[in-house]
Design an enzyme around this catalytic site. Structure first.
Site, PDB file in Angstrom:
ATOM      1  N   TYR A  58       0.890  -1.429  -0.202  1.00 46.51           N
ATOM      2  CA  TYR A  58      -0.083   0.054   0.041  1.00 46.51           C
ATOM      3  C   TYR A  58       0.754   1.235  -0.133  1.00 46.51           C
ATOM      4  CZ  TYR A  58      -3.749  -3.114   1.532  1.00 46.51           C
ATOM      5  OH  TYR A  58      -4.693  -4.068   1.822  1.00 46.51           O
ATOM      6  N   HIS A 123      -0.680 -11.836   2.035  1.00 48.21           N
ATOM      7  CA  HIS A 123      -1.546 -10.864   1.318  1.00 48.21           C
ATOM      8  C   HIS A 123      -1.913 -11.285   0.036  1.00 48.21           C
ATOM      9  CE1 HIS A 123      -1.649  -6.301   0.345  1.00 48.21           C
ATOM     10  NE2 HIS A 123      -2.882  -6.882   0.211  1.00 48.21           N
TER      11      HIS A 123
END
Ligand SMILES: NC(=O)c1ccc[n+]([C@@H]2O[C@H](COP(=O)([O-])OP(=O)(O)OC[C@H]3O[C@@H](n4cnc5c(N)ncnc54)[C@H](OP(=O)(O)O)[C@@H]3O)[C@@H](O)[C@H]2O)c1
Length: 318
Positions: A58, A123
């Site tokens: 991110y 993830h």
């Protein structure tokens, strides 16, 4: 802000969590400065949020690190690392080795400015990647845990492609995971049966993503998604106004907005511990936290949603 126990981790967490990824990435995707994004994290903490979710991918771990510098012990940090080599296809098979994974995890810690990450996830794992993850990367996670660098093992799905939770359905047969993150919203509630039943049985901490995304925060996106579902015979069009198909959610006595209804829908679903809200706006944050604090939607509305979307498992609302 109400708290709950995050399954077998025993951690006390706020029922609303701040998501530092998604389309907004704390406003970084809309050109916010670092200081503006730090202010969003601080506003969440000041409002009683103690669960913060970020990830290497991110680009917001450094922002979170700055925001929690003076209150590290008061927050639960959830972060993540992808399972393929950086720069390669996320859905591919060009995996990190266990040693590379451990080495990269050190960078998560450095960016966050902390000596431990409370929940560390693999993830966005696709079903085709799970066998490798289980064989090679679960031992790497255990190594990090033994070193005190992470406290609990987490796993997140790739909901945009895996809308019916194939990967998590397999993973929940194992006993590796303390926490999982699943996509769940009023347009695709399929996790109710395939994920949340199992997490409750095994007392696994459960985080909800995609409560709102585009389909439930942008009216045009909602119309497009619903029209698509109707055209594909997944949803009955005659039960909705074609020009405002979700308008019934913001009628008097239901909710003040579709966004509010969407967060309340997730918050009160049995088996959910933390509903993540991702935003770069302190106004949206305040609205969303207020929504998550409100009661369950009326039973008649829940029944209508069940009749309309209860069988949908083919879209994410992205
Ligand atoms: N596989 C994974 O591991 C994975 C994948 C996706 C997400 N996640 C995690 O889950 C978190 C939650 O997902 P998400 O970020 O997509 O959250 P979300 O809460 O479902 O949707 C957030 C989106 O809606 C907008 N929004 C938020 N509040 C609004 C409001 N009151 N009115 C209008 N628009 C609003 C946000 O933009 P604004 O900035 O304009 O508010 C943002 O674009 C992410 O932040 C991330 O931490 C994990």
């Amino acid at each position: 802000m109400e708290r709950t126990t995050l399954g077998r981790t025993g951690l006390s967490v706020s029922v609303a969590g701040l998501g530092c990824g998604g389309h907004s990435r704390l406003g970084q995707s809309h050109g916010h400065s670092t200081q503006q994004s730090v202010a969003v994290v601080r506003a969440a903490i000041d409002a009683g949020v103690n669960f913060i979710d970020t990830a290497a991918a991110y680009g917001t771990e450094g922002i979170v690190g700055q925001a929690i510098r003076d209150c590290r012990d008061q927050v639960v940090i959830s972060s993540k690392l992808g399972v393929v080599k950086p720069g390669t296809n996320h859905l591919g098979q060009d995996f990190l080795s266990a040693a590379e994974f451990v080495q990269l995890a050190e960078q998560n810690l450095r960016r966050l400015g902390t000596d431990r990450i409370d929940i560390f996830h693999l993830h966005g794992v696709a079903h085709s990647q799970y066998a490798y993850c289980e064989r090679e990367l679960v031992p790497a996670l255990h190594k990090l845990r033994e070193q005190g660098k992470i406290r609990f093992l987490g796993l997140t799905e790739r909901f945009v492609q895996d809308t019916d939770h194939r990967m998590l359905r397999q993973a929940l047969q194992d006993d590796h995971w303390d926490v999982v993150m699943t996509g769940f919203n009023l347009l695709n509630p399929s996790a109710r049966y395939s994920v949340l039943k199992q997490t409750q049985k095994k007392n696994i901490g459960t985080l909800i993503m995609f409560a709102v995304r585009r389909a439930l925060s942008q009216p045009d996106a909602a119309i497009a998604v619903v029209q698509d579902l109707v055209a594909n015979g997944m949803v009955r069009g005659d039960l909705m106004d074609p020009e405002n198909p979700l308008g019934f959610l913001s009628e008097p006595g239901v909710a003040d907005s579709i966004v509010e209804a969407a967060y309340r829908f997730c918050r009160h679903e049995p088996g959910t511990h933390v509903v993540l809200t991702g935003t770069g706006s302190t106004e949206h944050l305040a609205e969303n936290l207020a929504a998550i604090g409100k009661p369950k939607l009326p039973e008649a509305t829940l029944m209508l949603l069940q009749n309309l979307f209860g069988q949908v498992d083919s879209i994410s609302g992205n």
